[in-house]
Design a protein around this motif. Structure first.
Motif, PDB file in Angstrom:
ATOM      1  N   ARG A   5      24.724  59.166  88.475  1.00 27.99           N
ATOM      2  CA  ARG A   5      25.156  60.542  88.249  1.00 27.99           C
ATOM      3  C   ARG A   5      24.981  61.315  89.537  1.00 27.99           C
ATOM      4  NH1 ARG A   5      23.542  63.178  82.928  1.00 27.99           N
ATOM      5  NH2 ARG A   5      25.402  64.234  83.534  1.00 27.99           N
ATOM      6  N   GLU A  58      24.867  49.181  93.347  1.00 27.91           N
ATOM      7  CA  GLU A  58      24.806  48.810  91.941  1.00 27.91           C
ATOM      8  C   GLU A  58      24.565  47.306  91.826  1.00 27.91           C
ATOM      9  OE1 GLU A  58      24.849  50.688  89.337  1.00 27.91           O
ATOM     10  OE2 GLU A  58      25.433  52.575  90.271  1.00 27.91           O
ATOM     11  N   GLU A  64      33.413  40.626  83.155  1.00 25.13           N
ATOM     12  CA  GLU A  64      33.605  41.217  81.831  1.00 25.13           C
ATOM     13  C   GLU A  64      33.343  40.162  80.771  1.00 25.13           C
ATOM     14  OE1 GLU A  64      34.797  44.091  80.169  1.00 25.13           O
ATOM     15  OE2 GLU A  64      34.428  45.172  82.019  1.00 25.13           O
ATOM     16  N   ILE A 127      34.589  47.707  88.496  1.00 26.90           N
ATOM     17  CA  ILE A 127      33.449  47.788  87.577  1.00 26.90           C
ATOM     18  C   ILE A 127      32.310  46.880  88.022  1.00 26.90           C
ATOM     19  CG2 ILE A 127      34.841  48.515  85.612  1.00 26.90           C
ATOM     20  CD1 ILE A 127      34.690  45.563  84.661  1.00 26.90           C
ATOM     21  N   THR A 132      30.387  50.640  87.992  1.00 23.91           N
ATOM     22  CA  THR A 132      29.860  50.015  86.780  1.00 23.91           C
ATOM     23  C   THR A 132      30.901  50.159  85.677  1.00 23.91           C
ATOM     24  OG1 THR A 132      28.861  52.049  85.918  1.00 23.91           O
ATOM     25  CG2 THR A 132      27.505  50.706  87.405  1.00 23.91           C
ATOM     26  N   ARG A 133      30.666  49.504  84.553  1.00 22.22           N
ATOM     27  CA  ARG A 133      31.583  49.661  83.413  1.00 22.22           C
ATOM     28  C   ARG A 133      31.552  51.102  82.914  1.00 22.22           C
ATOM     29  NH1 ARG A 133      29.194  44.445  82.485  1.00 22.22           N
ATOM     30  NH2 ARG A 133      30.778  42.858  82.874  1.00 22.22           N
ATOM     31  N   GLU A 134      30.374  51.725  83.003  1.00 25.30           N
ATOM     32  CA  GLU A 134      30.236  53.107  82.534  1.00 25.30           C
ATOM     33  C   GLU A 134      30.794  54.106  83.542  1.00 25.30           C
ATOM     34  OE1 GLU A 134      27.471  51.017  82.876  1.00 25.30           O
ATOM     35  OE2 GLU A 134      27.658  50.320  80.810  1.00 25.30           O
ATOM     36  N   LEU A 135      30.698  53.802  84.830  1.00 23.89           N
ATOM     37  CA  LEU A 135      31.148  54.701  85.889  1.00 23.89           C
ATOM     38  C   LEU A 135      31.909  53.893  86.942  1.00 23.89           C
ATOM     39  CD1 LEU A 135      31.029  57.644  86.912  1.00 23.89           C
ATOM     40  CD2 LEU A 135      28.957  57.020  88.153  1.00 23.89           C
TER      41      LEU A 135
END
Length: 151
Positions: A5, A58, A64, A127, A132-135
């Motif tokens: 974030r 990260e 996936e 990703i 990332t998958r979330e961001l």
């Protein structure tokens, strides 16, 4: 700062840099006299400290779920299958991003070209590694429409 974030850019600049003020003076000569406009703007400089704040490392979560990664043998089989259809005497590569300044392979010449119907766009979602998958992170790629000029 919580992982993944980031504060908005202006907030980040305000926290990490001290701007210098620059005064802009404009003179105009309209029909009835002279107008003197003066405006002050804040000028921020990109510093190493600021760059360090936006670097994001990260961990690699792996592929996936349900996908299969290709092995080196898989890549070699794909290359062999393509080349079995006819190996070209020459290979032309259209460079639109980092290949322009860092080709990572030997080449004989550089020729200016235009890819009509394609434009540069940050449309490739990453990703893994950078995102990332979330961001997801975004990477420059070619997207439909417009035109893109290479070197």
């Amino acid at each position: 700062m919580p992982r993944g974030r980031f504060p908005d850019a202006l907030s980040l600049l305000a926290q990490t840099t001290s701007p210098r003020r620059r005064t802009i003076v404009e003179h105009a000569a309209p029909k009835a006299g002279t107008v003197h406009l003066e405006q002050t703007e804040l000028v921020y400089e990109l510093t190493e400290d600021l760059v360090r704040l936006v670097e994001r490392t990260e961990p690699d979560p792996g592929p996936e779920p349900g996908s299969v990664e290709h092995s080196q043998a898989d890549f070699e089989a794909i290359a062999d299958a393509l080349l079995s259809k006819g190996a070209p005497d020459t290979l032309t590569v259209f460079a639109y991003g980092s290949l322009i300044w860092n080709p990572e392979f030997e080449h004989e010449k550089v020729v200016r070209a235009v890819a009509t119907g394609w434009h540069r766009s940050f449309c490739l979602k990453l990703i893994r590694w950078r995102g990332t998958r979330e961001l997801p992170a975004l990477m420059l790629a070619l997207d439909r429409g417009g035109a893109c000029e290479g070197p």
